[in-house]
Write an enzyme that holds these catalytic residues in place. Structure first.
Site, PDB file in Angstrom:
ATOM      1  N   ARG A  70       0.967  -1.172  -0.014  1.00  0.00           N
ATOM      2  CA  ARG A  70       0.131  -0.014  -0.021  1.00  0.00           C
ATOM      3  C   ARG A  70       1.010   1.149   0.040  1.00  0.00           C
ATOM      4  O   ARG A  70       1.935   1.243   0.706  1.00  0.00           O
ATOM      5  CB  ARG A  70      -0.853  -0.059   1.212  1.00  0.00           C
ATOM      6  CG  ARG A  70      -2.121  -1.103   1.448  1.00  0.00           C
ATOM      7  CD  ARG A  70      -3.084  -0.554   0.337  1.00  0.00           C
ATOM      8  NE  ARG A  70      -4.125  -1.725   0.402  1.00  0.00           N
ATOM      9  CZ  ARG A  70      -4.293  -2.712  -0.382  1.00  0.00           C
ATOM     10  NH1 ARG A  70      -3.344  -3.166  -1.326  1.00  0.00           N
ATOM     11  NH2 ARG A  70      -5.258  -3.676  -0.446  1.00  0.00           N
ATOM     12  N   GLU A  83      -4.492   7.640  -4.410  1.00  0.00           N
ATOM     13  CA  GLU A  83      -4.768   6.743  -5.669  1.00  0.00           C
ATOM     14  C   GLU A  83      -6.286   7.327  -6.160  1.00  0.00           C
ATOM     15  O   GLU A  83      -7.060   7.521  -5.346  1.00  0.00           O
ATOM     16  CB  GLU A  83      -4.783   5.382  -5.441  1.00  0.00           C
ATOM     17  CG  GLU A  83      -3.282   4.786  -5.053  1.00  0.00           C
ATOM     18  CD  GLU A  83      -3.248   3.110  -4.730  1.00  0.00           C
ATOM     19  OE1 GLU A  83      -4.299   2.398  -4.835  1.00  0.00           O
ATOM     20  OE2 GLU A  83      -2.365   2.964  -4.439  1.00  0.00           O
ATOM     21  N   HIS A  95      -2.244   0.409  -9.432  1.00  0.00           N
ATOM     22  CA  HIS A  95      -2.721  -0.571  -8.340  1.00  0.00           C
ATOM     23  C   HIS A  95      -3.374  -1.810  -9.161  1.00  0.00           C
ATOM     24  O   HIS A  95      -4.772  -2.051  -8.901  1.00  0.00           O
ATOM     25  CB  HIS A  95      -3.662  -0.069  -7.646  1.00  0.00           C
ATOM     26  CG  HIS A  95      -3.672  -0.695  -6.258  1.00  0.00           C
ATOM     27  ND1 HIS A  95      -3.819  -0.015  -5.147  1.00  0.00           N
ATOM     28  CD2 HIS A  95      -3.858  -2.229  -5.906  1.00  0.00           C
ATOM     29  CE1 HIS A  95      -4.013  -0.982  -3.943  1.00  0.00           C
ATOM     30  NE2 HIS A  95      -3.903  -2.297  -4.546  1.00  0.00           N
TER      31      HIS A  95
HETATM   32  C1  DGY Z   1      -5.735  -6.422  -2.516  1.00  0.00           C
HETATM   33  O1  DGY Z   1      -6.573  -7.460  -2.732  1.00  0.00           O
HETATM   34  O2  DGY Z   1      -5.721  -6.046  -1.308  1.00  0.00           O
HETATM   35  C2  DGY Z   1      -4.824  -5.991  -3.651  1.00  0.00           C
HETATM   36  O3  DGY Z   1      -4.178  -4.849  -3.467  1.00  0.00           O
HETATM   37  C3  DGY Z   1      -5.662  -5.723  -5.026  1.00  0.00           C
HETATM   38  O4  DGY Z   1      -6.515  -4.810  -4.858  1.00  0.00           O
END
Ligand code: DGY
Length: 330
Positions: free
Chosen positions: A241, A270, A289
């Protein structure tokens, strides 16, 4: 026959997933592209027993409007958008989608490593701009950095970390270091990996891979001091993240030549603003992402999220997130 539970589906899901949900629940579903606007979710959630979403913030604002809510099912493995304390206080369960995306995210991490190390995106733009002339590749200026036999340092050793380790060691003959909350002897046995401190990992790795979940403990875990420990030839890869690192410190580290390059699937904000300096750097590969974004994996995630939702509401099985296990509606 008792009435079906009422659920809000805030994003379009594949037809078979919607059919499954319709079979078990009374659904109010978003059938357009994108996701249901937050204002509409807040308006519709008042009589819902469950909600299906993926990155929408689940906080007091939402929960206050949902007195009947028993479960929030997220079609994602990460759940940093859940306010765990607020959910606990109201006895609302949260579920997520582990396992089904591990290999897909691990593949993307390798795509970022290879792309940053071998300068794939940069040189693709070079060729397409007509800059490839006879003799242009004879000098050293287009050379990159090997991935095979390099040292990878993985920060976060969950299921995705293991899938990255497998590719690194069995596919690319890499030397592997890792750092995580707890030591994983089975990972050390399987991959000949060495557990080490964060600082040691940063000092020794050619590719530092960030794949830890975002929690209060991991927020801004990598900043100026940590980047300064990395080799000037090293690459930083983030597929966790955006907030696990100090993005400004990364920009400075790249500007100053503290590190050689980066591969980023995630950002502080984002979508990242178009004036983010990272977008102007040829040694940085940027993605929107898309770690889990393949047809099959997103289908599997949606189906698992649907099963989790139905599981909680009908007394079946569900992947309830660790912090909310055992929580019961007051
Ligand atoms: C998640 O599933 O947390 C990944 O970042 C994909 O969005």
């Amino acid at each position: 026959m008792s009435a079906k539970p009422k659920v809000l589906i805030t994003q379009k899901v594949p037809e078979t997933v919607q059919n499954y949900l319709n079979e078990h629940c009374d659904c109010v579903s978003w059938d357009k592209e994108g996701i249901m606007p937050r204002a509409e979710i807040l308006e519709k959630i008042s009589d819902m027993d469950g909600v299906f979403l993926s990155s929408t913030a689940v906080n007091a604002e939402m929960l206050d409007r949902a007195p009947k809510l028993r479960v929030v099912s997220s079609s994602s493995v990460g759940y940093n958008h859940f306010d765990i304390e607020e959910m606990k206080a109201r006895g609302v369960l949260g579920t997520h989608t582990p396992y089904v995306l591990d290999g897909t995210v691990a593949d993307l991490v390798f795509a970022l490593m290879l792309s940053a190390g071998r300068r794939i995106a940069e040189l693709d733009a070079f060729v397409k701009a007509g800059k490839w002339q006879k003799g242009a590749v004879k000098g050293t200026e287009l050379f990159g950095t090997d991935v095979h036999h390099a040292t990878i340092g993985i920060i976060g050793m969950g299921r995705i970390g293991e899938a990255i380790a497998k590719r690194a060691v069995h596919g690319f003959d890499m030397n592997m270091l890792y750092h995580s909350r707890s030591r994983k002897p089975e990972v050390e046995d399987r991959f000949g990996a060495r557990f080490c401190s964060l600082n040691e990992l940063l000092v020794e790795s050619d590719y530092v891979v960030m794949i830890t979940p975002l929690t209060p403990e991991t927020e801004h875990m990598i900043g100026k001091e940590q980047f300064s420990l990395m080799k000037p030839s090293a690459f930083f890869i983030n597929a966790s993240r955006g907030a696990t690192i100090d993005e400004q410190a990364l920009i400075e580290a790249l500007n100053n030549g503290t590190i050689r390059g980066a591969g980023l699937d995630v950002f502080d904000v984002e979508p990242t603003p178009i004036d983010n300096p990272l977008l102007k750097m040829p040694n940085v590969v940027t993605l929107p992402h898309i770690g889990s974004a393949t047809d099959k994996t997103r289908y599997d995630m949606a189906m698992l999220a649907a099963k989790n939702l139905v599981g909680v509401l009908t007394g079946g099985e569900a992947y309830v997130v660790q912090e909310l296990q055992g929580v019961a509606k007051a």
